[in-house]
Design an enzyme around this catalytic site. Structure first.
Site: not given
Ligand code: NAD
Length: 256
Positions: A151, A138
């Site tokens: 995350y 990401s």
């Protein structure tokens, strides 16, 4: 281009994983799908592309189930040539409020699962002297956002794992790279849009615009189809010596 190869994409019943699975199938790869929810629909979509498809419902937070899935893939298709570590979840909270159980789940699913699938896939790839490992990281593997501690830690971790895997396979026909998307309008992000709409009293469309405005200069979501084409490039002969990159497709998010 990928006829005769087998791809296993984790978390491919939805969103980015399904987009990547379809792009690989369109190039002729047989597919092993994984993920929760409806699996019959995604299997039918892949089969319609004229390749063989199988499904294993391993919970990617459980190493024993990952082992069972990799054994199932080897039994069904001989070996996994292309491994896409994509399964992931999100949890948004300040560090001091972050539920410990959610931290453990995010690290297990978004990071440790990639280590387990990679360690189990590598021996057959090395023996065949061809393989592709694609880790769906990401922009949060490159930069941080507040309230996403687990995350961001997991995604920075998977970028590191990508580099180590690339180094350990550097003299072989196996490559490992990461894809770093910005915002992609999947169920994972729709939840964040919904939360913003409620918190700020906005409509769904206004909340999407607000989300993009904060981070993504292009003001456009990246699509699973675009990410699928990047995965196809990594699998192509042109990608033979692309090793250890973290390639962002983020509308300029990390250029700022
Ligand atoms: P999604 O929620 O649409 O899909 C997630 C997939 O993972 C689903 O198939 C789900 O069933 C599966 N999954 C979740 N937990 C699992 C578990 N324990 N075991 C097996 N499968 C499990 O989300 P998405 O947006 O397509 O996300 C896919 C990946 O892309 C994730 O790693 C995510 O972090 C990453 N990503 C998403 C975005 C975005 O904007 N959507 C941006 C950057 C990176």
């Amino acid at each position: 281009m990928l006829k005769g190869k087998t791809a296993l994409v984790t978390g491919s019943t939805s969103g980015i994983g399904l987009g990547i699975a379809k792009a690989l199938a369109a190039e002729g790869a047989n597919l092993v799908l994984n993920g929760f929810g409806d699996s019959a629909g995604p299997q039918a979509e892949i089969a319609a592309l004229g390749v063989q498809v199988a499904y294993h419902g391993a919970d990617m937070s459980r190493p024993a189930e990952i082992e069972a899935m990799m054994a199932f893939a080897a039994e069904r298709f001989g070996r996994v040539d292309i491994l896409v570590n994509n399964a992931g979840i999100q949890h948004v909270a300040k560090i001091e409020d972050f539920p410990v159980e959610r931290w453990d789940a995010v690290i297990a699913i978004n990071l440790s699962s990639a280590f387990h699938a990679t360690r189990l896939a590598l021996p057959a790839m090395k023996a065949a002297n061809w393989g592709r490992i694609i880790n769906v990281a990401s922009v949060h593997g490159l930069v941080a956002s507040a309230e996403k501690a687990a995350y961001v830690a997991a995604k920075h971790g998977i970028v590191g794992l990508t580099k180590v895997t690339a180094l350990e396979t550097a003299t072989t026909g196996v490559t490992c790279n990461a894809i770093c998307p910005g915002w992609v309008l999947t169920p994972l992000v729709q939840k964040q849009v919904d939360a913003k709409a409620v918190a700020m009293g906005l409509s769904n469309e206004e909340a999407k615009k607000q989300l993009l405005q904060e981070k993504e200069p292009s003001m456009q979501f990246t699509t699973p189809e675009e990410l699928g084409e990047l995965a196809v490039f990594f699998c192509s002969a042109a990608g033979n010596n692309v090793r250890g990159v973290a390639w962002n497709m983020d509308g300029g998010w990390t250029a700022q």
